[in-house]
Structures are given as C-alpha cells and as structure tokens.
Design a protein around this motif. Structure first.
Motif, PDB file in Angstrom:
ATOM      1  N   ARG A 140      -2.031 -17.187  -5.699  1.00 27.17           N
ATOM      2  CA  ARG A 140      -1.311 -16.830  -4.464  1.00 27.17           C
ATOM      3  C   ARG A 140      -2.295 -16.640  -3.310  1.00 27.17           C
ATOM      4  NH1 ARG A 140       1.607 -15.581  -8.818  1.00 27.17           N
ATOM      5  NH2 ARG A 140       3.843 -15.879  -8.599  1.00 27.17           N
ATOM      6  N   ASP A 189       0.577  -6.620   0.656  1.00 29.56           N
ATOM      7  CA  ASP A 189       0.605  -5.311  -0.005  1.00 29.56           C
ATOM      8  C   ASP A 189       1.356  -5.537  -1.318  1.00 29.56           C
ATOM      9  OD1 ASP A 189       1.063  -2.626  -0.647  1.00 29.56           O
ATOM     10  OD2 ASP A 189       2.689  -2.399   0.817  1.00 29.56           O
ATOM     11  N   GLY A 243      12.129 -15.401  -2.348  1.00 32.91           N
ATOM     12  CA  GLY A 243      11.703 -16.101  -3.552  1.00 32.91           C
ATOM     13  C   GLY A 243      10.272 -15.762  -3.874  1.00 32.91           C
TER      14      GLY A 243
HETATM   15  C1  LIG Z   1       4.573  -2.768  -2.248  1.00 39.68           C
HETATM   16  S1  LIG Z   1       5.936  -3.697  -1.738  1.00 39.68           S
HETATM   17  C2  LIG Z   1       5.584  -4.097  -0.072  1.00 39.68           C
HETATM   18  C3  LIG Z   1       5.968  -3.022   0.889  1.00 39.68           C
HETATM   19  C4  LIG Z   1       5.794  -3.415   2.318  1.00 39.68           C
HETATM   20  N1  LIG Z   1       4.402  -3.444   2.694  1.00 39.68           N
HETATM   21  C5  LIG Z   1       6.578  -2.486   3.231  1.00 39.68           C
HETATM   22  O1  LIG Z   1       5.985  -1.774   4.064  1.00 39.68           O
HETATM   23  O2  LIG Z   1       7.789  -2.452   3.088  1.00 39.68           O
HETATM   24  C6  LIG Z   1       5.665  -5.205  -2.578  1.00 39.68           C
HETATM   25  C7  LIG Z   1       6.758  -6.215  -2.430  1.00 39.68           C
HETATM   26  O3  LIG Z   1       6.327  -7.442  -3.015  1.00 39.68           O
HETATM   27  C8  LIG Z   1       7.458  -8.108  -3.534  1.00 39.68           C
HETATM   28  N2  LIG Z   1       6.979  -9.123  -4.500  1.00 39.68           N
HETATM   29  C9  LIG Z   1       6.470  -8.917  -5.725  1.00 39.68           C
HETATM   30  N3  LIG Z   1       6.094 -10.081  -6.279  1.00 39.68           N
HETATM   31  C10 LIG Z   1       6.381 -11.050  -5.399  1.00 39.68           C
HETATM   32  C11 LIG Z   1       6.224 -12.461  -5.394  1.00 39.68           C
HETATM   33  N4  LIG Z   1       5.687 -13.098  -6.416  1.00 39.68           N
HETATM   34  N5  LIG Z   1       6.633 -13.152  -4.307  1.00 39.68           N
HETATM   35  C12 LIG Z   1       7.166 -12.500  -3.243  1.00 39.68           C
HETATM   36  N6  LIG Z   1       7.331 -11.146  -3.185  1.00 39.68           N
HETATM   37  C13 LIG Z   1       6.942 -10.435  -4.247  1.00 39.68           C
HETATM   38  C14 LIG Z   1       8.301  -6.993  -4.137  1.00 39.68           C
HETATM   39  O4  LIG Z   1       9.666  -7.356  -4.228  1.00 39.68           O
HETATM   40  C15 LIG Z   1       8.059  -5.867  -3.123  1.00 39.68           C
HETATM   41  O5  LIG Z   1       9.097  -5.827  -2.167  1.00 39.68           O
END
Ligand SMILES: C[S@@+](CC[C@H](N)C(=O)[O-])C[C@H]1O[C@@H](n2cnc3c(N)ncnc32)[C@H](O)[C@@H]1O
Length: 480
Positions: A73, A34, A14
């Motif tokens: 956040r 990240d 979520g």
């Molecule tokens: C750049 S990726 C992270 C990759 C991770 N460091 C890895 O090694 O797999 C960013 C992630 O943040 C998630 N994301 C984006 N906005 C979000 C939110 N508001 N709450 C939770 N997750 C979120 C996306 O679905 C994505 O999987």
C-alpha cells in the motif's frame, strides 16, 4: 506506468490497495495515513474496540503481518505522490519502529524529514510496572529534495514573553534590547565606530545609521553599547519543532467529536496540510476513517481524495462534509463503490451491515440513524433513530450517543427471512428500553413475523415497523 484520470473530491469505499492502483502516477501533493495497527480486523478498528492486551510474541507476529500488509500500500502511495510531494504516516509504539524501517526502504533514508511526536495530553491510565505511553509518532518523508515546506510558528509562551520582553514603549508595545555586535570578530568591513563605540557590528554602517534614524537602535547612556529594539509584535513566534504538545486529542465533550475513538483532531491535520501543501494542491488520505483529513483539506481549500474500506466510515464522512460545509454528495463530492446491491450487502461483515442499515434507515425516515458503537451487550438493539436532525442536536451540544430521551430502537438482522421469534425478542427489547415503537431491518420477513407485527400493533402496545433491505436500497437510488 499507470495512467488513469484523477478524480478529486471523491471518497472511495473499498480496500485502498485496489483504489490506489486506479490513481495516476505522480498526481498527489500530500498523503497522510493513519492505518489501524491490527490489519486483519480492519472493520473493527474503525470502531476502536480493540484492546491491546497481548503478549510481546503476539505483537511481534502482528507487527510483521502488519508491515507485510502495509508495504504494498505504501509502495502505491509512493507511486502516486508527485516528485515534490510529502508523506505522513501516523502510528504509535505498537509498530513505529518497524514502520520507520519500511519507510526508509521505500522512500530512502535520506528523504526522512522528521519523526513528529504528538503528545496526547492525558495518559491512558497507569501502566503496570512501566510508564504510560502517551504519544503518537508521525513519520514525515518527502519523495525528493525539492518539496513544499511552509515553516510554522507558535505564539511565544507567556513565561518567555515575561522573561525576555520586559520593556514597554510609549505606545504600549513590548520589546527587548538585543545585541548588535558580531559574534565573528574577524570581519574588518564590519568593524567601525558607531555612536562613539568601536566594535565588530552585525550590520553595515549604512544599515546601522538607517535603523538608528528609524528609532530601532537605542543607546541607554553616552558611551554604552548601542542595542537593537526587538518588538514582540514583529516576531513570528517560536518556530514549530517536531514535538507537538499543543493539540488536544478529540475529547468526549469536543464539538467535532463524532464518537469514533480513532478520530484525530482537525487541527492536527490542518497543521500538516499547512506545512506540506498549498491552496489547490491534491491531498490524499488512504485510511480516512471519519474523514478528518478531508475536512481539513476542504477548510484550507485543498483538493482531496479519501479512501476507506468501511462503508459506515464513508457514510459518516459524507454526512460530516454536508454538516460542516453543506457539500452535497453527487454534486460537490462523490462517494464511489458503496455497496449498492443486496448481493454487496450480504458480503459485508455483520457489524458493517448493521451500521449501513441503521444509517440508511435514518436517511429513509428523515431521522438521525445512530448505530451502536459496541458490538455486544446491546440486548437486541443495534442502533437508535432520533427524530431530531443530527445538525440541530449538535448545535445544542448534545452527545449523540448518549441517552437523550426520545428515540426509536432499531434491530438489524443480516438474514434472508426474519421469523416470529425474532419479532418477539425485539418486542421484549423495546419494552425493556421503555419504548413503544421500533424498527426492524432485514432482507425479508416470514408471513408469521408479519402476522405477529400486526397482532402487536392491534393490541396497541408496541409498534414494530418492518423494513426490507431492498426498500432501503430503492430509497437510496431515488435519493440520487
Ligand atoms: C485509525 S482509522 C483512521 C481515523 C482517521 N484518521 C480519522 O481521524 O477519522 C483507520 C481507518 O482505516 C480504514 N481501513 C483499514 N484498512 C483499510 C484498507 N485496506 N483500505 C482502506 N481503508 C482501510 C478503517 O476502516 C478505519 O476507518
């Protein structure tokens, strides 16, 4: 003051703004994030298909929107961090300067520890009239002055060893002779004669004599200045600084690669965890993608909590933890708030729905359900089912997303009733792919569609298996 119970070994599916609010104050030792840069397109960024081709004005607008999105956040992350806790924010040139200002405001500029430059080894192509951008920035802050910090060392480089550790003793141990005189000339209590040489020494006379008896001090000839024998194997190495060039990005051939371009290497996260946490500490990743932080935490015996908005990411993580550590969902770890009803699934963005369906179908059929990475150009095929287990294929070092020769095409439609024309176009797609059987997932199928499926089957050329979303959901409930 929020105070809820801390649930560890849990992946929350979520938006983290909501999930973070449920975590107790000061309960986390280390948080790494990240986040995707383009926050309005979160779901897409997990799949890494956002090209950065916009003009500066757009980017500036985006950067502001991005910071507005991230600030509440990060405020929550600050609240849930323990007083001794540390925070790492991974980003790149798109937003790093804006991020630094925001973090100074939230954590306080005095609690900024480092900007870690992680050099990606291969630059992404030659930029037109500028230098290729080839690093990520990881901002490191602590919440207070007292915090966990374990210094790390890198092995000395070969050239350094060849240059400075030239001597080898009778046991084959490399050493160098180093200066024992004191740079501070004004130390009367350390000024004395040793082995016939009067100097201001670094150590007391007793310590010098003990070291000499132990064979740690040598005098090459009578009257020459005694020197200290520094053995290479007794040195910890070169202290790690903030420029990290020794960690490779996840390459296309890497064993750990899951196929998501935003995936970070486990060794990067291991390093961060080793510096800023100890065994048993609680590690949080609030944007955890395919769960690299969780894998590193599990490997290093830390407790962990992960959050991701994408149900696909949450499933990929669960699968990864099982494959690497045989951790079982519902026993060794928990995945909270995955879409569990048809209504939840109707709400998902289309691409997420497709991914959910392909992975769930894999579980239902005991095959490996691999969704397509790209959203278009798939000519009616949204994923593939491989009749071999993911694990086995990985052991054989095969690229899961490549065209290995045995698979069933999957088509997914997020619609109430699939009709006959949809079946016909899937049939064409299956033929074009050189297959004879495929799976079609949807909420329901019209009578005509089912009749068409039967007719094709009777003709004996193409088999299409209709699967309803409710049967996938039932299979999941049964599994739990
Ligand atoms: C750049 S990726 C992270 C990759 C991770 N460091 C890895 O090694 O797999 C960013 C992630 O943040 C998630 N994301 C984006 N906005 C979000 C939110 N508001 N709450 C939770 N997750 C979120 C996306 O679905 C994505 O999987």
């Amino acid at each position: 003051m929020t105070s809820y119970q801390l649930k560890i070994q849990t992946i929350y599916c979520g938006d983290n703004i909501k999930m973070l609010k449920d975590l107790p104050d000061e309960s986390v030792d280390l948080c790494y994030i990240d986040p995707p840069f383009n926050s309005n397109r979160n779901y897409e960024v997990f799949w890494g298909d956002v090209q950065e081709k916009r003009a500066f004005n757009d980017r500036f607008g985006d950067a502001k929107a991005y910071i507005d999105y991230m600030r509440p956040r990060v405020n929550e992350i600050y609240r849930v961090l323990k007083k001794t806790g540390s925070f790492y924010y991974h980003c790149d040139w798109h937003a790093s300067h804006y991020v630094k200002i925001m973090l100074d405001e939230i954590f306080g500029a005095n609690y900024f520890r480092n900007e870690i430059i992680w050099k990606r080894t291969a630059a992404k192509g030659l930029a037109f009239r500028s230098l290729p951008n080839n690093h990520d920035s990881i901002f490191y802050y602590t919440k207070d002055e007292k915090f966990t910090f374990n210094r790390k060392y890198l092995p000395h480089r070969e050239e350094y060893i060849d240059k400075f550790y030239k001597q080898v003793d009778e046991n084959g141990r490399r050493y160098q002779l180093t200066d024992l005189t004191n740079p501070n000339r004004d130390r009367p209590n350390l000024t004395y004669e040793f082995l016939g040489v009067k100097r201001v020494w670094r150590w007391t006379k007793e310590r010098m004599e003990k070291a000499f008896q132990d064979g740690q001090i040598v005098q090459l000839k009578p009257g020459s200045v005694p020197r200290f024998k520094r053995y290479l194997d007794e040195q910890e190495g070169t202290p790690l600084d903030n420029i990290w060039t020794d960690i490779q990005p996840v390459q296309s051939q890497a064993k750990e690669r899951l196929g998501f371009p935003t995936q970070k290497p486990v060794s990067l996260l291991e390093r961060i965890l080793e510096i800023s946490s100890n065994k048993g500490d609680v590690v949080l990743d609030a944007f955890c993608g395919c769960g690299t932080t969780l894998v590193a935490a599990q490997k290093l015996n830390r407790k962990w909590i992960g959050v991701d908005i994408s149900p696909t990411a949450c499933r990929v993580m669960g699968q990864r933890l099982y494959e690497l550590y045989k951790l079982r969902e519902g026993k060794d770890f928990w995945v909270d708030d995955l879409p569990k009803t048809e209504a939840d699934l109707r709400e998902l963005p289309h691409f997420e729905f497709q991914n959910w369906a392909v992975i769930a179908l894999g579980q239902l059929t005991n095959m490996s359900g691999i969704p397509n990475k790209i959203k278009s150009g798939d000519f009616g095929i949204d994923g593939k089912l491989y009749p071999v287990e993911l694990e086995k294929k990985k052991k054989e070092d095969k690229d899961l997303f490549g065209d290995i020769d045995k698979y069933y095409p999957v088509q997914v439609k997020q619609m109430d009733k699939v009709g006959r024309p949809d079946i016909d176009s899937f049939q064409t797609a299956i033929r074009r792919d050189g297959r004879i059987k495929g799976y079609f997932v949807s909420f329901d199928f019209t009578k005509d569609a089912i009749a068409e499926i039967r007719r094709l089957d009777k003709e004996g050329e193409i088999e299409i298996v209709p699967i309803t979303v409710s049967s996938l959901l039932r299979a999941e409930q049964y599994k739990e």
